[in-house]
Design an enzyme around this catalytic site. Structure first.
Site, PDB file in Angstrom:
ATOM      1  N   CYS A  61       1.556   1.780  -0.926  1.00 29.40           N
ATOM      2  CA  CYS A  61       1.662  -0.007  -1.505  1.00 29.40           C
ATOM      3  C   CYS A  61       1.761  -0.771  -0.416  1.00 29.40           C
ATOM      4  O   CYS A  61       0.420  -1.823  -0.810  1.00 29.40           O
ATOM      5  CB  CYS A  61       2.482   0.299  -2.872  1.00 29.40           C
ATOM      6  SG  CYS A  61       2.860   1.775  -3.676  1.00 29.40           S
TER       7      CYS A  61
ATOM      8  N   ARG B 164       9.023  11.390   3.379  1.00 25.22           N
ATOM      9  CA  ARG B 164      10.255  11.565   1.949  1.00 25.22           C
ATOM     10  C   ARG B 164      11.088  12.211   2.758  1.00 25.22           C
ATOM     11  O   ARG B 164      10.865  12.918   3.062  1.00 25.22           O
ATOM     12  CB  ARG B 164       9.207  11.258   0.587  1.00 25.22           C
ATOM     13  CG  ARG B 164       9.014   9.501   0.188  1.00 25.22           C
ATOM     14  CD  ARG B 164       9.076  10.075  -0.914  1.00 25.22           C
ATOM     15  NE  ARG B 164       7.895   8.830  -1.107  1.00 25.22           N
ATOM     16  CZ  ARG B 164       7.015   8.891  -1.856  1.00 25.22           C
ATOM     17  NH1 ARG B 164       7.475   9.418  -3.966  1.00 25.22           N
ATOM     18  NH2 ARG B 164       6.017   7.721  -3.263  1.00 25.22           N
TER      19      ARG B 164
ATOM     20  N   GLN C 294      -1.275  11.525   0.286  1.00 25.82           N
ATOM     21  CA  GLN C 294      -1.084  11.102  -1.300  1.00 25.82           C
ATOM     22  C   GLN C 294      -2.881  11.014  -1.516  1.00 25.82           C
ATOM     23  O   GLN C 294      -2.862  10.120  -0.577  1.00 25.82           O
ATOM     24  CB  GLN C 294      -0.123   9.962  -1.538  1.00 25.82           C
ATOM     25  CG  GLN C 294      -0.319   9.914  -3.084  1.00 25.82           C
ATOM     26  CD  GLN C 294       0.562  10.374  -3.730  1.00 25.82           C
ATOM     27  OE1 GLN C 294       0.618  11.409  -3.314  1.00 25.82           O
ATOM     28  NE2 GLN C 294       0.865   9.677  -5.034  1.00 25.82           N
TER      29      GLN C 294
ATOM     30  N   ASP D  18      -4.304   8.348  -2.421  1.00 25.72           N
ATOM     31  CA  ASP D  18      -3.761   6.032  -3.039  1.00 25.72           C
ATOM     32  C   ASP D  18      -4.701   6.095  -3.230  1.00 25.72           C
ATOM     33  O   ASP D  18      -5.620   6.339  -2.390  1.00 25.72           O
ATOM     34  CB  ASP D  18      -2.370   6.756  -2.249  1.00 25.72           C
ATOM     35  CG  ASP D  18      -1.135   5.652  -3.012  1.00 25.72           C
ATOM     36  OD1 ASP D  18      -1.789   5.116  -4.267  1.00 25.72           O
ATOM     37  OD2 ASP D  18      -0.517   4.863  -2.301  1.00 25.72           O
TER      38      ASP D  18
ATOM     39  N   HIS E 224      -4.919   1.413  -4.328  1.00 25.89           N
ATOM     40  CA  HIS E 224      -4.356   0.117  -5.238  1.00 25.89           C
ATOM     41  C   HIS E 224      -6.051  -0.710  -5.097  1.00 25.89           C
ATOM     42  O   HIS E 224      -6.422  -1.128  -4.898  1.00 25.89           O
ATOM     43  CB  HIS E 224      -3.406  -0.432  -4.437  1.00 25.89           C
ATOM     44  CG  HIS E 224      -2.347  -0.019  -3.700  1.00 25.89           C
ATOM     45  ND1 HIS E 224      -1.794   0.968  -2.847  1.00 25.89           N
ATOM     46  CD2 HIS E 224      -0.971   0.115  -4.582  1.00 25.89           C
ATOM     47  CE1 HIS E 224      -0.829   1.883  -3.291  1.00 25.89           C
ATOM     48  NE2 HIS E 224      -0.305   1.303  -4.189  1.00 25.89           N
TER      49      HIS E 224
ATOM     50  N   LYS F 271       2.270   2.563 -17.529  1.00 23.48           N
ATOM     51  CA  LYS F 271       1.298   3.876 -17.325  1.00 23.48           C
ATOM     52  C   LYS F 271       1.171   4.387 -18.083  1.00 23.48           C
ATOM     53  O   LYS F 271       2.025   4.668 -18.379  1.00 23.48           O
ATOM     54  CB  LYS F 271       2.746   3.607 -15.304  1.00 23.48           C
ATOM     55  CG  LYS F 271       3.667   5.129 -15.877  1.00 23.48           C
ATOM     56  CD  LYS F 271       3.946   6.219 -14.940  1.00 23.48           C
ATOM     57  CE  LYS F 271       5.281   6.775 -15.446  1.00 23.48           C
ATOM     58  NZ  LYS F 271       5.623   7.159 -14.064  1.00 23.48           N
TER      59      LYS F 271
ATOM     60  N   HIS G 137      -1.282   0.662  -9.214  1.00 26.74           N
ATOM     61  CA  HIS G 137      -1.456   2.191  -8.209  1.00 26.74           C
ATOM     62  C   HIS G 137      -1.661   2.248  -9.158  1.00 26.74           C
ATOM     63  O   HIS G 137      -0.868   3.094 -10.103  1.00 26.74           O
ATOM     64  CB  HIS G 137       0.072   2.005  -8.266  1.00 26.74           C
ATOM     65  CG  HIS G 137       1.079   1.340  -7.809  1.00 26.74           C
ATOM     66  ND1 HIS G 137       1.880   0.798  -6.381  1.00 26.74           N
ATOM     67  CD2 HIS G 137       1.472   0.416  -8.129  1.00 26.74           C
ATOM     68  CE1 HIS G 137       2.272  -0.394  -6.545  1.00 26.74           C
ATOM     69  NE2 HIS G 137       1.837  -1.288  -7.643  1.00 26.74           N
TER      70      HIS G 137
HETATM   71 ZN   LIG Z   1       1.449   2.243  -4.795  1.00 34.91          ZN
END
Ligand SMILES: [Zn+2]
Ligand SMILES: [Zn+2]
Length: 639
Positions: free
Chosen positions: A336, A365, A383, A385, A387, A466, A512
Site C-alpha cells: 500500500c 511477513r 499478492q 494487489d 490500490h 469492506k 485496497h
Molecule cells: Zn493496500
C-alpha cells in the site's frame, strides 16, 4: 397461578408453564414428538441444555438434529465421552479443553507419550460403550473453592480456575464417572452419540503457547445421522487425496526446503508454468479493465510503515530490521504505502480519477513456524494487489466494477462464491458517521445486484468497511477470495489529494483490493480444487503423444512438432511399453494422451484419450484434434 413463566416460541406463540419448568418440559407441552427430538434449546440467544429451568420470560427455540447449533452440542458432548474413555484406560491422564470445532471436536490430554493408533481404536470402542450406557450429563453450579477441591488432581483445570474471578458462576458436568469443568451445554445423555469416529492424534501446546508443555490432542467427529458421517469421512479422504502438498510433490509443482527456509516456496517448472499462465491472464484482464501495472521494491525504509501505522499495529508480522548506517530497512509486508507514494508523485485532477494501480507484489511477513502450511500459509507471497484512487462519489461505480470483474474471474476458474459486508468495529478511527454512511452505500450496491450477502458486524478494519468474497471449492470448503477494502484514513496520513472542479484540494478515497489473493494461496487452492487435474489452458503439459511401436515413432514425433508449432505444450513419450506410457500419462493427469499406431500414421488420424472421459479412446483426424484443443484453450474450458 401466581408462579408461572412465559416462553415465547419463534412463531410468536407464548406458552405458559409452571415456575421452574425446563426447556424439556416446554417441549413436552408442545408435543411428545418434539420432546423426543429435542437436543438442546436456544433461550434468549444462548444455547442451553434441555434440563435448564427457564427464566420468567424468555424467547425459546428448541433445537433438533436438523439445527446446525445442535451439531456443535453433540460434538462437544462427544469430547466429554472421549475424555471419559481415555480416563478409564489411563486414569492419570491430565485433561485440558475439549471444544467442538469446524467439522468435529477435539480433546487435549496431558500424557507422557503420544497416542498410538491402537490406543485410538481402544478409546473409540470404549466410547461406544459409554454412549450405549446413556449416561445423563448432570450440571452442578459450584463455588470457586469447591471447584478447586473437585479438580485438585488436575493442574490444567486448576490453572484455568485460577483465572476466574471469585463471583464467576462455575459449572461442572458429570457423566458416569467423569467430571469436567465446563460451561456446557450438552445433549441430555451420552446415548445421543451414535455416529462418531476418532480421526487422528497430534501434539498441541497447552493453550496454544509454544513455551508451555506439549499435550496430546485427539481429533474426532460426530453426526446425528449415519449417512452424514459417511459423507464426511468420504470428503476427508478426498481432501487427503487432493492435498496440495502431496500433489505438489507428485506433479513436481513446488517444494519448500529446509535449506531455503520454512514458509518460503520454490516454484518448479511445472508450477511456474501454471503461475505464469494465471498471472498472464490476470494482467491482460486488468489492463483491459483500466488498471495500470506498477512495480515496487521488496525492501523499504521503516519510516514508511511508521506513517502508515503498520509499525504499530502490525509489529508481529514484520521481519526484523536491517540497519544500514543510520537507516532502518524492512522487508515489505504490504504494497500500500508504495502505491501511495506513486500517486503522490504527481498532482491529480478530479478528471483523472479513478486511478487503478495494480501490482503482483511480493511481500514478506513473519509467521510463526507452527502456523505455516504448504503454500496456503507462507512467509513470502506475491499478492494480486491493487490500490484504486477514487472520489467519494465514485464508490458505487467502482464497487460494481470490482464485483463484475471478480465474478468473471471466479467463473473462469470454476468457483462458486458468496459475499459478506464487514461493518464498523469499536476501534474504528475517525468520523463514525462517514464510516457508517459508506457501509450503507456498499450494502446498497450488493442489494441492487441481488446478492444475498452476510453482514459481519464489527468485522471492518479500523479505517473503513469492506466487502469480502468467500469462494467454495470442489469439496465444498470455503476460502477467502477477494477483499475490497474502503479506506478514508490513509489518504489523510499520506496526503493523497486531487484538485476538484472547484479548484480546491480534496482527499481521495482509497480502495485496497485483491481479486484472487496471493499467488501461493490461490494456486495452492487451485491444486486442491482441481485435484491436480488442471484444465487444458492451465495444464503444464497439455498433450502427451505416445507411439504404439517403433514404426509409428516418426509420425508421433511429427505430431509433437505440429502441436508445439501451434503453441501447445506437447511432448513425446516413447519409454517402455504402451501400457506403461498410458498409465504414466494418467497418473501425471495430462489432459490429453494422443496415441499413434501404424494405422493412424497412415490415415493421418490420432487415437485420443481425454483425461477422465467416459469413452476411453476416440479416433479423429489430426486437424480436428488440433482444432478441438485450440477451442478448449480459447474458451478456457473446465473439464
Ligand atoms: Zn493496500
Ligand atoms: Zn462440556
Amino acid at each position: 397461578m401466581s408462579a408461572s413463566i412465559q416462553a415465547k416460541l419463534p412463531d410468536g406463540t407464548v406458552i405458559e408453564l409452571e415456575s421452574g419448568a425446563t426447556a424439556l418440559e416446554l417441549a413436552r407441552a408442545i408435543g411428545p414428538g418434539l420432546a423426543k427430538a429435542a437436543v438442546a434449546a436456544v433461550v434468549d440467544g444462548e444455547v442451553v441444555e434441555l434440563s435448564r429451568p427457564l427464566p420468567e420470560e424468555s424467547e425459546v427455540r428448541l433445537l433438533t438434529d436438523r439445527d446446525p447449533e445442535a451439531l456443535d452440542v453433540l460434538r462437544h458432548s462427544a469430547a466429554h465421552v472421549l475424555a471419559t474413555a481415555v480416563r478409564e484406560v489411563i486414569p492419570e491422564a491430565g485433561i485440558g479443553f475439549g471444544p467442538a470445532i469446524d467439522g468435529g471436536f477435539y480433546y487435549d490430554f496431558d500424557v507422557p507419550e503420544p497416542f498410538t493408533p491402537e490406543q485410538l481404536e481402544a478409546f473409540e470402542k470404549r466410547m461406544a460403550d459409554v454412549a450405549g450406557e446413556g449416561q445423563p450429563f448432570e450440571r452442578q453450579v459450584v463455588s470457586k473453592a469447591e471447584a478447586e477441591e473437585l479438580f485438585s488432581d488436575d493442574p490444567l483445570k486448576l490453572e484455568r480456575l485460577a483465572e476466574f474471578s471469585d463471583d464467576e458462576v462455575i459449572s461442572v458436568y458429570r457423566n458416569g464417572p467423569f467430571l469436567d469443568l465446563c460451561r456446557g451445554p450438552h445433549v441430555p445423555n451420552t446415548g445421543s452419540l451414535k455416529h462418531f469416529r476418532l480421526l487422528s492424534a497430534a501434539g498441541a501446546y497447552w493453550r496454544g503457547d509454544e513455551k508451555r508443555q506439549m499435550l496430546q490432542r485427539i481429533y474426532g467427529t460426530a453426526f446425528f445421522k449415519k449417512q452424514d458421517l459417511e459423507d464426511h469421512l468420504h470428503r476427508l479422504e478426498e481432501a487427503k487425496r487432493r492435498d496440495h502438498r502431496v500433489l505438489g510433490k507428485h506433479l513436481d509443482l513446488f517444494s519448500i526446503q529446509e535449506e531455503v527456509g520454512p514458509g518460503l516456496v520454490l516454484w518448479h517448472p511445472n508450477g511456474g508454468r501454471i503461475r505464469h499462465l494465471v498471472e498472464d491472464f490476470l494482467k491482460k484482464t486488468l489492463i483491459e479493465h483500466g488498471y495500470e501495472l506498477v512495480f515496487t521494491p521488496h525492501v523499504t525504509q521503516e519510516e514508511l510503515y511508521r506513517i502508515s501505522g503498520h509499525l504499530e499495529v502490525f509489529q508481529e508480522g514484520l521481519w526484523p530490521v536491517m540497519e544500514d548506517g543510520g537507516d532502518r530497512f524492512r522487508m515489505k509486508p504490504m504494497n500500500c504505502p508504495h502505491h501511495f507514494m506513486i500517486y503522490r508523485a504527481q498532482t491529480h485532477s478530479y478528471r483523472d480519477l479513478p486511478l487503478r494501480y495494480a501490482e503482483l507484489g511480493t511481500c514478506y511477513r513473519y509467521e510463526r513456524s507452527g502456523t505455516l502450511h504448504g503454500m496456503l500459509r507462507v512467509r513470502s507471497f506475491t499478492q494480486d494487489d491493487a490500490h484504486i484512487f477514487i472520489r467519494e462519489d465514485q464508490i458505487e461505480e467502482e464497487y460494481n466494477r470490482l464485483l463484475d470483474l471478480e465474478d468473471y474471474l471466479l467463473k473462469v476458474f470454476g468457483y462458486e462464491y458468496r459475499t459478506a459486508l464487514s461493518t464498523r468495529p469499536e476501534k474504528a478511527i475517525g468520523d463514525a458517521a462517514i464510516y457508517d454512511a459508506a457501509t450503507e452505500r456498499l450494502g446498497s450496491v450488493l442489494k441492487a445486484r441481488g446478492l444475498d450477502f452476510e453482514v459481519d458486524e464489527g468485522g471492518g478494519a479500523f479505517y473503513g468497511p469492506k466487502v469480502d468474497i468467500l469462494v467454495t471449492d470442489a469439496l465444498g470448503r470455503e476460502w477467502q477470495g477477494g477483499t475490497f477494502q474502503l479506506d478514508f484514513l490513509m489518504p489523510q496520513r499520506f496526503d493523497l489529494q486531487y484538485v476538484g472542479a472547484d479548484n480546491q484540494r480534496h482527499n481521495v478515497v482509497v480502495v485496497h483490493r485483491t481479486l484472487l489473493g496471493s499467488m501461493e494461496r490461490f494456486i495452492g487452492g487451485l491444486i486442491e480444487h482441481y485435484g491436480g487435474a488442471f484444465p487444458l489452458w492451465l495444464a503444464p503439459e497439455q498433450v502427451r503423444v505416445l507411439p504404439v511401436s517403433e514404426p509409428s515413432a516418426q509420425a508421433a514425433g511429427a505430431l509433437v512438432e505440429e502441436l508445439q508449432a501451434a503453441g501447445f505444450r506437447a511432448s513425446l513419450d516413447d519409454r517402455d511399453t504402451l501400457g506403461y506410457r498410458i498409465r504414466s500419462g494418467e497418473t501425471q493427469k495430462v489432459p490429453y494422451l494422443a496415441i499413434i499406431g501404424e494405422r493412424e500414421a497412415e490415415a493421418g488420424t490420432v487415437a485420443v484419450r481425454k483425461r477422465g472421459a467416459e469413452e476411453k479412446q476416440v479416433v479423429m483426424d489430426r486437424s480436428a484434434f488440433v482444432e478441438r484443443l485450440a477451442e478448449e484453450v480459447r474458451t478456457r474450458a473446465l473439464d
